[in-house]
Write an enzyme that holds these catalytic residues in place. Structure first.
Site, PDB file in Angstrom:
ATOM      1  N   LYS A  30     -33.259 -22.856  22.612  1.00 48.37           N
ATOM      2  CA  LYS A  30     -34.353 -22.189  22.920  1.00 48.37           C
ATOM      3  C   LYS A  30     -34.209 -20.878  23.128  1.00 48.37           C
ATOM      4  O   LYS A  30     -33.644 -20.214  23.921  1.00 48.37           O
ATOM      5  CB  LYS A  30     -34.837 -22.701  24.475  1.00 48.37           C
ATOM      6  CG  LYS A  30     -35.959 -22.023  25.151  1.00 48.37           C
ATOM      7  CD  LYS A  30     -37.192 -22.025  24.822  1.00 48.37           C
ATOM      8  CE  LYS A  30     -38.118 -21.368  25.864  1.00 48.37           C
ATOM      9  NZ  LYS A  30     -37.935 -20.046  25.908  1.00 48.37           N
ATOM     10  N   GLU A  89     -24.599 -19.642  33.773  1.00 46.22           N
ATOM     11  CA  GLU A  89     -24.011 -18.228  33.860  1.00 46.22           C
ATOM     12  C   GLU A  89     -24.985 -17.375  34.507  1.00 46.22           C
ATOM     13  O   GLU A  89     -25.995 -17.104  33.902  1.00 46.22           O
ATOM     14  CB  GLU A  89     -23.245 -17.833  32.889  1.00 46.22           C
ATOM     15  CG  GLU A  89     -22.260 -16.650  33.247  1.00 46.22           C
ATOM     16  CD  GLU A  89     -22.516 -15.235  32.783  1.00 46.22           C
ATOM     17  OE1 GLU A  89     -22.482 -14.995  31.607  1.00 46.22           O
ATOM     18  OE2 GLU A  89     -23.292 -14.792  33.658  1.00 46.22           O
ATOM     19  N   GLY A 100     -33.788 -18.754  37.141  1.00 44.19           N
ATOM     20  CA  GLY A 100     -33.912 -19.666  35.883  1.00 44.19           C
ATOM     21  C   GLY A 100     -32.709 -20.785  36.034  1.00 44.19           C
ATOM     22  O   GLY A 100     -33.213 -21.942  35.603  1.00 44.19           O
ATOM     23  N   CYS A 128     -23.248  -8.766  32.492  1.00 49.76           N
ATOM     24  CA  CYS A 128     -23.087  -9.974  33.504  1.00 49.76           C
ATOM     25  C   CYS A 128     -21.943  -9.358  34.298  1.00 49.76           C
ATOM     26  O   CYS A 128     -21.829  -9.690  35.615  1.00 49.76           O
ATOM     27  CB  CYS A 128     -22.753 -11.318  32.977  1.00 49.76           C
ATOM     28  SG  CYS A 128     -23.810 -11.760  31.720  1.00 49.76           S
ATOM     29  N   GLY A 167     -28.405 -16.195  32.159  1.00 49.14           N
ATOM     30  CA  GLY A 167     -29.709 -15.665  32.660  1.00 49.14           C
ATOM     31  C   GLY A 167     -29.817 -15.413  34.077  1.00 49.14           C
ATOM     32  O   GLY A 167     -28.675 -15.380  34.665  1.00 49.14           O
ATOM     33  N   SER A 168     -30.902 -15.609  34.562  1.00 45.21           N
ATOM     34  CA  SER A 168     -31.107 -15.274  35.969  1.00 45.21           C
ATOM     35  C   SER A 168     -30.517 -16.391  36.883  1.00 45.21           C
ATOM     36  O   SER A 168     -30.584 -17.492  36.437  1.00 45.21           O
ATOM     37  CB  SER A 168     -32.377 -14.790  36.381  1.00 45.21           C
ATOM     38  OG  SER A 168     -33.315 -16.186  36.190  1.00 45.21           O
ATOM     39  N   ARG A 169     -30.297 -16.047  38.172  1.00 49.83           N
ATOM     40  CA  ARG A 169     -29.883 -17.243  39.143  1.00 49.83           C
ATOM     41  C   ARG A 169     -31.330 -18.003  39.219  1.00 49.83           C
ATOM     42  O   ARG A 169     -31.025 -19.512  39.164  1.00 49.83           O
ATOM     43  CB  ARG A 169     -29.700 -16.556  40.598  1.00 49.83           C
ATOM     44  CG  ARG A 169     -29.393 -17.431  41.647  1.00 49.83           C
ATOM     45  CD  ARG A 169     -28.788 -16.482  42.806  1.00 49.83           C
ATOM     46  NE  ARG A 169     -28.345 -17.222  43.848  1.00 49.83           N
ATOM     47  CZ  ARG A 169     -27.770 -16.597  44.760  1.00 49.83           C
ATOM     48  NH1 ARG A 169     -27.191 -15.519  44.958  1.00 49.83           N
ATOM     49  NH2 ARG A 169     -27.063 -17.551  45.869  1.00 49.83           N
TER      50      ARG A 169
END
Lengths: 523, 523
Positions: B184, B265, B245, B302, B241-243
């Site tokens: 995706k 991650e 997500g 990150c 990506g984000s927490r």
């Protein structure tokens, strides 16, 4: 034999505060003394604090000391002598020889993990040395090892009161990895649990290790178990039991502020595929092997063959007839607990709603006895009734009759995840087996040819695991040396001076480990 | 450069049905052509069916063919030439040199996994040979190898449009393991994604492999992503990506009929501990290194150092003063997307509610530019405000001032899980570092001494992972050769005739693997 009816926390016997649970002698239905008062959240808190306090020291013990602990536990269990076997017989209804064998397996397993710890491959040491002159950027010195996750909660299983219980595979592999262990004893065998717990406490003392490395808790409801999995200091869970029980623990573990891994070994029907040449050549001997595996130990094995898959025809009918004949003479055997016996009745009732009876074993003559059951359905019926996929824990099996090999393949594809899948084959079945293998690899953790799935060897190559719902984590095995990997995680050290590096990663390689250095495996 | 605005399914360009998403040039705020119409559930279904159909064949490809695929992908990405770099610059605002370096890293990573596949250690072959004469029971022949989990869903990251995106680390390690991959694409760089996707399609063609092994889907909302993770044929998920997500994907994956592993991650503040001797000796140079690492690439890493922990005193004030001075001259840099820019503003606002400003970078002169920010709090304030633990993605950092070393240790223990933890130390700090190390090992996947956490080497020893919420699975790394293990599971073969055994397990060891045989590692 010195049973106190108490829990073990910090090396001390501690009385519970909740209602006392009593083991039931399943052969008589009578409760056994002493009672074991259940723990509460304060006991979990106490055991968790001690385990946490012991963790940093325990995880940096030398391989030699950790191996010594595992061997000392084995020795202390053996030193319990007949008292342990006698108590386990009373609590489980299992025969003496079986429990003696299980004790040997348990102690052998502890000693195997001692050797695993000493061999050091579990540390998976990787070294990429600094390249200060590399262009366009220099490379730092990078070193990786595995460290233990943290304190582990272990839930003992009912069907292996020694090998999957207080000092069983989960405990042995967690201790080998460097994790303190808090065991929630199975309520079916609290006395055996206490004896083995005392053996572990003594072993810790003899090795001069903190008592907080081990605790044994009791509790009849969900209070202790849920509190344990919710304790922030617990970093992984080992469980062997029912699908419902395993899923409840998974859910709790996922809903924590910090989710943690759960290794739950839950349910499997262990399909056996009778291929045509083998079935044609030896239907009767296959039936004999099958009934032997099905009824062994009242069928109370995770790997019990609960599903037989064959293509219709005369050879199958001969197999069915022989199996029916043998099963009818199969003696009723005492099951582990009244609860397991009741669940077995429910399971057989559920199968009977969708499948036709083939044969039943000898009628029970005492309480909690398992009457073996064999039923059959067509593949179309099996595929139409998902309820038929549920494991019935005990000596019940379902024969699924396929129209042809295409339908057998379709059925194989429709199976849920399994611990094992078995092929009975002769030379002329090889091509057919080759077409089934890819499907079975996707479905099961272990694939057997011309054997029976009961009997799980404790060794390097064993996989006792498999896709959901056989287990909650397809990446793991709960039996064999690879089980240690469940309780480890990698840490990378960048440019640490030798004085700060863990021993396993020091430049001089003092542990003489076979490392991966700059991409090359040391000899 | 041939951008179609279409997805890639089964090697074909396929038009989406949902509203078209457009990349935004963050330097201008202007949309880029072409639009990428989003996919729907039917596209997921189609890609899932093709991946599933290709899986059994792909997972049994020879190591040589799989390595060839990875190398061919690298070659095809390089063959895209400047077109890829130019498009990525437009879509991300990242400078040319950075993207050229990232391309080299991406292709190097693919080639590293080719070598890993060929070396074969990932198969972890274990053999326990039959012992027919063993007492009391014979031992069967047992052989274990690792097989791939199944098709993997990969969610590209915004901040590494090449190295953590369509052909990034997740895709490379999953393909190396033998898993088909459905990507995706991140909506921030659809054009770069399409170009790289086309390169993978061409590589599959050149290697004569099924097109279903790879698909590239677009979608601006959650429809495609959720459908993908809910697809029964998807067996694992890789995400950077984000927490929020990552947690949403974890929840979806857990609620499936068959739960699957998610490697997300998510978030890390990457604490840097300035120890007293080092701070005393070189406060100014530490400040210089810190500001360089903090502001590099607008802080969009990150592993960006978002937290500095030091004990109060003159040396710390000198560090703060120098860092402030440097930061004030730090140019504003274009961030990756308007969304990331807005989240950065919110994050800085949130920090500002609890922390005092120290310095700000040069004022922005264009849209979506990151103005660096440095703030400070006392350890007591930090401990009292959990909101201060949240990662602010961008060039913002918090200095935490401790009263003494005891408070610093307390703060370290209170930290959430991290990707990295860094110690700045001199010889006189070694004893103190030794007391901090056990805590940091429990908190982080990588520990650095006298370096800065930005810059993640792709090698055997790297760990890009860590305890929750740094990642959703502390047992894994998403960078380095060990990343392949995320997509593997063990299978045991019992008593299979040689003709049925997978090549890796055959008696003659035709792949010349370094196996573990009867407990002994082959040389």
């Amino acid at each position: 034999m010195n049973l106190t009816g108490q829990m073990l926390i910090g090396g001390q016997s501690v009385s519970g505060t909740r209602e006392a649970l009593h083991a039931i002698n399943p052969a008589t239905g009578q409760p056994l003394q002493p009672g074991y008062a259940g723990g509460d959240q304060a006991h979990v808190e106490q055991a968790g604090a001690l385990a946490w306090a012991a963790f940093d020291a325990y995880r940096e013990t030398t391989p030699a000391l950790r191996a010594q602990l595992l061997e000392t536990i084995a020795g202390e269990i053996e030193a319990l002598g007949d008292a342990l076997i006698e108590r386990a017989m009373l609590e489980t209804g299992l025969p003496q020889a079986r429990l003696q064998g299980e004790r040997a397996r348990t102690c052998g397993q502890l000693r195997m993990f001692a050797r695993t710890v000493l061999a050091g491959e579990w540390l998976d040491v990787r070294v990429d040395q600094a390249q200060p002159a590399r262009q366009p950027l220099p490379r730092a010195d990078l070193r990786q090892r595995q460290i233990p996750l943290g304190p582990v909660a272990v839930f003992g299983a009912s069907n292996f009161p020694l090998a999957f219980s207080v000092a069983g595979g989960d405990t042995a592999s967690a201790l080998a990895a460097g994790c303190p262990v808090i065991v929630k004893a199975h309520s079916a065998h609290p006395g055996s649990s206490e004896l083995v717990g005392q053996a572990i406490v003594r072993a810790l003392q003899q090795c001069g290790l903190p008592a907080g490395i081990f605790a044994l808790l009791f509790g009849s409801g969900r209070e202790v178990g849920q509190a344990l999995v919710n304790d922030a200091r617990i970093k992984a869970v080992g469980f062997t039991g029912s699908r419902a029980g395993g899923l409840a623990l998974c859910q709790t573990a996922q809903q924590r502020a910090e989710p943690i891994p759960v290794y739950a070994e839950m349910s499997s029907t262990n399909p056996v595929f009778l291929l045509p040449a083998a079935l044609q050549a030896r239907a009767a001997s296959l039936a004999q092997g099958f009934v032997g595996s099905l009824t062994q130990g009242a069928g109370q094995f995770c790997t019990n063959p609960g599903l037989v898959v064959a293509v219709q025809g005369l050879a199958l009918e001969q197999f069915v007839a022989t199996a029916a004949e043998l099963l009818q003479h199969s003696a009723a055997q005492t099951m582990l607990t009244p609860g397991i016996w009741a669940a077995y009745q429910d399971g057989v009732d559920s199968l009977s709603r969708h499948a036709s009876p083939v044969a039943s074993g000898v009628l029970p003559t005492g309480p909690n006895q398992c009457q073996a059951q064999l039923l059959r359905v067509t593949a179309a019926e099996y595929l139409a009734n998902p309820a038929l996929q549920a494991e019935v824990f005990g000596a019940a099996a379902l024969i699924v009759q396929c129209r042809d090999e295409a339908e057998r393949l379709q059925l194989a594809e429709a199976l849920e995840g399994q611990l094992t899948a078995t092929l009975q084959l002769d030379d002329d079945d090889i091509a057919l087996a080759r077409s089934l293998l890819p499907v079975l690899e996707r479905k099961a953790g272990r694939i057997l040819v011309n054997g029976w799935p009961t009997g799980v060897e404790v060794c390097d190559a064993m996989v006792h695991g498999g896709p959901f719902p056989a287990t909650s984590d397809v990446r793991a095995t709960s039996v064999g040396t690879a089980a240690i990997q469940r309780f480890l995680r990698p840490v990378c050290y960048q440019d640490l001076p030798d004085a700060l590096l863990p021993t396993a990663l020091r430049h001089g390689n003092p542990l003489a480990l076979r490392r991966l250095v700059n991409g090359v495996r040391e000899g």
